[in-house]
Motif scaffolding. Structure first.
Motif, PDB file in Angstrom:
ATOM      1  N   GLY A 266      21.842  23.833  31.263  1.00  0.00           N
ATOM      2  CA  GLY A 266      23.218  23.603  30.841  1.00  0.00           C
ATOM      3  C   GLY A 266      23.707  24.682  29.889  1.00  0.00           C
ATOM      4  N   LEU A 267      22.850  25.078  28.938  1.00  0.00           N
ATOM      5  CA  LEU A 267      23.226  26.134  27.995  1.00  0.00           C
ATOM      6  C   LEU A 267      23.418  27.477  28.709  1.00  0.00           C
ATOM      7  CD1 LEU A 267      20.900  25.302  24.968  1.00  0.00           C
ATOM      8  CD2 LEU A 267      23.381  25.007  25.106  1.00  0.00           C
ATOM      9  N   ILE A 268      22.595  27.732  29.715  1.00  0.00           N
ATOM     10  CA  ILE A 268      22.745  28.970  30.491  1.00  0.00           C
ATOM     11  C   ILE A 268      24.099  28.993  31.191  1.00  0.00           C
ATOM     12  CG2 ILE A 268      21.894  30.238  32.501  1.00  0.00           C
ATOM     13  CD1 ILE A 268      19.064  29.356  31.709  1.00  0.00           C
ATOM     14  N   LEU A 269      24.468  27.875  31.833  1.00  0.00           N
ATOM     15  CA  LEU A 269      25.748  27.795  32.538  1.00  0.00           C
ATOM     16  C   LEU A 269      26.926  27.934  31.578  1.00  0.00           C
ATOM     17  CD1 LEU A 269      25.020  24.918  35.081  1.00  0.00           C
ATOM     18  CD2 LEU A 269      24.994  27.373  35.497  1.00  0.00           C
ATOM     19  N   LEU A 270      26.822  27.321  30.397  1.00  0.00           N
ATOM     20  CA  LEU A 270      27.899  27.434  29.415  1.00  0.00           C
ATOM     21  C   LEU A 270      28.028  28.853  28.882  1.00  0.00           C
ATOM     22  CD1 LEU A 270      27.359  24.097  27.461  1.00  0.00           C
ATOM     23  CD2 LEU A 270      29.261  24.660  28.980  1.00  0.00           C
ATOM     24  N   THR A 271      26.908  29.547  28.756  1.00  0.00           N
ATOM     25  CA  THR A 271      26.948  30.944  28.313  1.00  0.00           C
ATOM     26  C   THR A 271      27.641  31.819  29.348  1.00  0.00           C
ATOM     27  OG1 THR A 271      24.880  30.629  27.073  1.00  0.00           O
ATOM     28  CG2 THR A 271      25.550  32.897  27.550  1.00  0.00           C
ATOM     29  N   VAL A 272      27.331  31.584  30.632  1.00  0.00           N
ATOM     30  CA  VAL A 272      28.007  32.331  31.701  1.00  0.00           C
ATOM     31  C   VAL A 272      29.503  32.037  31.680  1.00  0.00           C
ATOM     32  CG1 VAL A 272      28.197  32.644  34.198  1.00  0.00           C
ATOM     33  CG2 VAL A 272      25.946  32.423  33.142  1.00  0.00           C
ATOM     34  N   ALA A 273      29.875  30.779  31.407  1.00  0.00           N
ATOM     35  CA  ALA A 273      31.294  30.419  31.328  1.00  0.00           C
ATOM     36  C   ALA A 273      31.999  31.206  30.232  1.00  0.00           C
ATOM     37  CB  ALA A 273      31.437  28.917  31.087  1.00  0.00           C
ATOM     38  N   LEU A 274      31.314  31.403  29.091  1.00  0.00           N
ATOM     39  CA  LEU A 274      31.904  32.188  28.002  1.00  0.00           C
ATOM     40  C   LEU A 274      32.129  33.630  28.419  1.00  0.00           C
ATOM     41  CD1 LEU A 274      29.867  30.850  24.942  1.00  0.00           C
ATOM     42  CD2 LEU A 274      32.308  30.499  25.393  1.00  0.00           C
ATOM     43  N   ALA A 275      31.336  34.124  29.361  1.00  0.00           N
ATOM     44  CA  ALA A 275      31.481  35.511  29.828  1.00  0.00           C
ATOM     45  C   ALA A 275      32.700  35.690  30.725  1.00  0.00           C
ATOM     46  CB  ALA A 275      30.216  35.944  30.568  1.00  0.00           C
ATOM     47  N   GLY A 276      33.369  34.591  31.096  1.00  0.00           N
ATOM     48  CA  GLY A 276      34.606  34.692  31.873  1.00  0.00           C
ATOM     49  C   GLY A 276      34.410  35.083  33.314  1.00  0.00           C
ATOM     50  N   PRO A 277      33.698  34.294  34.112  1.00  0.00           N
ATOM     51  CA  PRO A 277      33.545  34.629  35.529  1.00  0.00           C
ATOM     52  C   PRO A 277      34.889  34.672  36.240  1.00  0.00           C
ATOM     53  CG  PRO A 277      32.817  32.374  35.097  1.00  0.00           C
ATOM     54  CD  PRO A 277      33.045  33.006  33.771  1.00  0.00           C
ATOM     55  N   GLN A 278      35.049  35.643  37.123  1.00  0.00           N
ATOM     56  CA  GLN A 278      36.289  35.832  37.874  1.00  0.00           C
ATOM     57  C   GLN A 278      36.070  35.460  39.341  1.00  0.00           C
ATOM     58  OE1 GLN A 278      39.233  37.503  36.044  1.00  0.00           O
ATOM     59  NE2 GLN A 278      37.869  36.455  34.623  1.00  0.00           N
ATOM     60  N   ALA A 279      37.132  35.018  39.994  1.00  0.00           N
ATOM     61  CA  ALA A 279      37.044  34.652  41.408  1.00  0.00           C
ATOM     62  C   ALA A 279      38.363  34.971  42.094  1.00  0.00           C
ATOM     63  CB  ALA A 279      36.700  33.169  41.572  1.00  0.00           C
ATOM     64  N   ASP A 280      38.284  35.326  43.383  1.00  0.00           N
ATOM     65  CA  ASP A 280      39.485  35.552  44.184  1.00  0.00           C
ATOM     66  C   ASP A 280      39.982  34.211  44.706  1.00  0.00           C
ATOM     67  OD1 ASP A 280      39.328  38.264  43.811  1.00  0.00           O
ATOM     68  OD2 ASP A 280      38.219  38.638  45.659  1.00  0.00           O
ATOM     69  N   ARG A 281      41.288  34.029  44.674  1.00  0.00           N
ATOM     70  CA  ARG A 281      41.861  32.791  45.178  1.00  0.00           C
ATOM     71  C   ARG A 281      43.201  33.078  45.845  1.00  0.00           C
ATOM     72  NH1 ARG A 281      42.136  29.677  39.674  1.00  0.00           N
ATOM     73  NH2 ARG A 281      40.141  30.749  39.515  1.00  0.00           N
ATOM     74  N   LYS A 282      43.559  32.222  46.791  1.00  0.00           N
ATOM     75  CA  LYS A 282      44.836  32.367  47.471  1.00  0.00           C
ATOM     76  C   LYS A 282      45.910  31.605  46.708  1.00  0.00           C
ATOM     77  CE  LYS A 282      44.146  30.875  51.565  1.00  0.00           C
ATOM     78  NZ  LYS A 282      44.400  30.561  52.989  1.00  0.00           N
ATOM     79  N   VAL A 283      47.013  32.308  46.439  1.00  0.00           N
ATOM     80  CA  VAL A 283      48.140  31.651  45.774  1.00  0.00           C
ATOM     81  C   VAL A 283      49.397  31.919  46.595  1.00  0.00           C
ATOM     82  CG1 VAL A 283      47.126  31.850  43.475  1.00  0.00           C
ATOM     83  CG2 VAL A 283      48.561  33.696  44.332  1.00  0.00           C
ATOM     84  N   PRO A 284      50.340  30.980  46.611  1.00  0.00           N
ATOM     85  CA  PRO A 284      51.574  31.175  47.380  1.00  0.00           C
ATOM     86  C   PRO A 284      52.363  32.372  46.857  1.00  0.00           C
ATOM     87  CG  PRO A 284      51.312  28.877  46.732  1.00  0.00           C
ATOM     88  CD  PRO A 284      50.279  29.658  45.976  1.00  0.00           C
ATOM     89  N   ARG A 285      52.920  33.143  47.782  1.00  0.00           N
ATOM     90  CA  ARG A 285      53.791  34.241  47.390  1.00  0.00           C
ATOM     91  C   ARG A 285      55.148  33.675  46.968  1.00  0.00           C
ATOM     92  NH1 ARG A 285      52.066  39.335  49.023  1.00  0.00           N
ATOM     93  NH2 ARG A 285      50.510  39.381  50.691  1.00  0.00           N
ATOM     94  N   ASN A 286      55.713  34.240  45.948  1.00  0.00           N
ATOM     95  CA  ASN A 286      57.054  33.866  45.519  1.00  0.00           C
ATOM     96  C   ASN A 286      57.968  35.070  45.667  1.00  0.00           C
ATOM     97  OD1 ASN A 286      56.589  31.153  44.740  1.00  0.00           O
ATOM     98  ND2 ASN A 286      55.576  31.874  42.881  1.00  0.00           N
ATOM     99  N   ARG A 287      59.177  34.825  46.167  1.00  0.00           N
ATOM    100  CA  ARG A 287      60.219  35.857  46.279  1.00  0.00           C
ATOM    101  C   ARG A 287      59.924  36.893  47.351  1.00  0.00           C
ATOM    102  NH1 ARG A 287      60.400  39.023  41.901  1.00  0.00           N
ATOM    103  NH2 ARG A 287      62.537  39.656  42.291  1.00  0.00           N
ATOM    104  N   ALA A 288      58.844  36.767  48.100  1.00  0.00           N
ATOM    105  CA  ALA A 288      58.591  37.715  49.184  1.00  0.00           C
ATOM    106  C   ALA A 288      59.670  37.556  50.259  1.00  0.00           C
ATOM    107  CB  ALA A 288      57.210  37.492  49.775  1.00  0.00           C
TER     108      ALA A 288
END
Length: 325
Positions: A64-86
């Motif tokens: 659990g402490l290992i996972l929380l430490t990784v969370a503090l490091a700010g993991p990034q991920a690609d995600r799909k978001v709706p386009r606005n104004r296109a």
């Protein structure tokens, strides 16, 4: 995995130190216990229950402490978001070849049904416009977030003579530029995309490389950074009846494919020979045009998993060992 603040991973050294300290304490405890001279007495003072699970709580806490430490490091991920104004310009061929019945009930009827479905499912906030073309282009709907306007206009499409594919693309580019000027100019304009549906080869002008030809229009789209996705709709066996004469109207895949290749990167070439296939094409375009992939913070799953494991470790320690690790 990309991290926004990788230096937080130095905290793993602290977790490693805690694990090392735990192992050291457990060995010292065993060493002290073995100093009893009488093993029979040792058995009477130690718990009779098995203690093979006594290390599980600490293991859960450590993970659990290992996972929380990784969370503090700010993991990034690609995600799909709706386009606005296109901006999406739907450009539809209404030449008389679209009356062919090789696609049931006819090419034009199937194209209308699929276009309305596309307008219905297109991401909210996108400016959708509609242009029809035969010998000349007609702007039926200027780009607007009101997709119902396009659905209503699709029902009113009228067939006419000739096929001026280039003019249809140029008209779409003009609509995109007009909207961009209203939104502050091309520099900060939202992304735009042209979706061209046709079933045959351009007839006006004769050459597609002419100044107002389809290939010239595609090159202009590239200059302006606008991709063009083309849909070749129909079959090679299509034909129409004109004044009692049966005239073959095969689809022209080659020129439509080249249009998408000459325009700005991002456009694709599709073929469809039935309403079902055309709907599938539009669904694919909806995914491509309606959403964009962005990279953002993805620490929530790590925080959730780390917190749950840490809590399970604490509860397990109280239940199994009657104390916290």
């Amino acid at each position: 995995m990309l991290l926004a603040n990788p230096w937080w991973l130095l905290g793993l050294l602290v977790v490693a130190g805690l694990i090392g300290l735990y192992v050291y304490i457990q060995r010292k405890r065993t060493s002290r216990a073995m100093k009893f001279a009488n093993l029979e007495i040792l058995k009477t003072v130690t718990p009779k229950r098995t203690d093979r699970f006594r290390h599980v709580p600490f293991a859960l806490l450590a993970v659990g402490l290992i996972l929380l430490t990784v969370a503090l490091a700010g993991p990034q991920a690609d995600r799909k978001v709706p386009r606005n104004r296109a901006t999406v310009m739907l450009v539809m061929d209404v030449s008389r070849s679209m009356n062919a019945t090789d696609v049931a009930p006819s090419r034009i009827k199937a194209a209308q049904a699929a276009a309305k479905k596309f307008a219905t499912e297109l991401t909210e906030g996108i400016n959708l416009g509609l242009i029809s073309f035969a010998g000349t282009p007609t702007t039926l709907v200027s780009p607007t977030p009101d997709h119902n306007a396009t659905k209503d206009a699709v029902d009113k499409l009228q067939l006419d003579d000739k096929t001026a594919t280039g003019e249809g693309i140029f008209a779409a580019l003009d609509q995109i530029r007009t909207l961009n000027s209203l939104l502050g100019g091309d520099k900060g304009a939202p992304p735009a995309h042209i979706v061209l549906l046709s079933d045959g080869k351009q007839t006006v002008p004769e050459s597609q490389d002419a100044p107002r030809g389809a290939f010239s229009a595609a090159r202009k789209a590239k200059e302006r950074g606008v991709p063009v996705s083309t849909i070749s709709f129909g079959t090679q066996s299509g034909a129409v009846e004109i004044e009692g004469e049966r005239i073959p109207v095969p689809v022209d895949d080659a020129s439509l494919k080249k249009i998408s290749q000459l325009a700005a990167p991002g456009g694709r070439f599709f073929t469809a020979s039935s309403l079902e296939e055309l709907n599938a094409v539009y669904s694919s375009l909806q995914e491509q045009i309606g959403y964009e992939t962005t990279r953002g913070e993805n620490s929530h799953p790590w925080v959730l998993a780390g917190t749950i494991l840490a809590l399970l470790g604490a509860v397990g320690a109280l239940v199994l060992n009657q104390r916290l690790p």
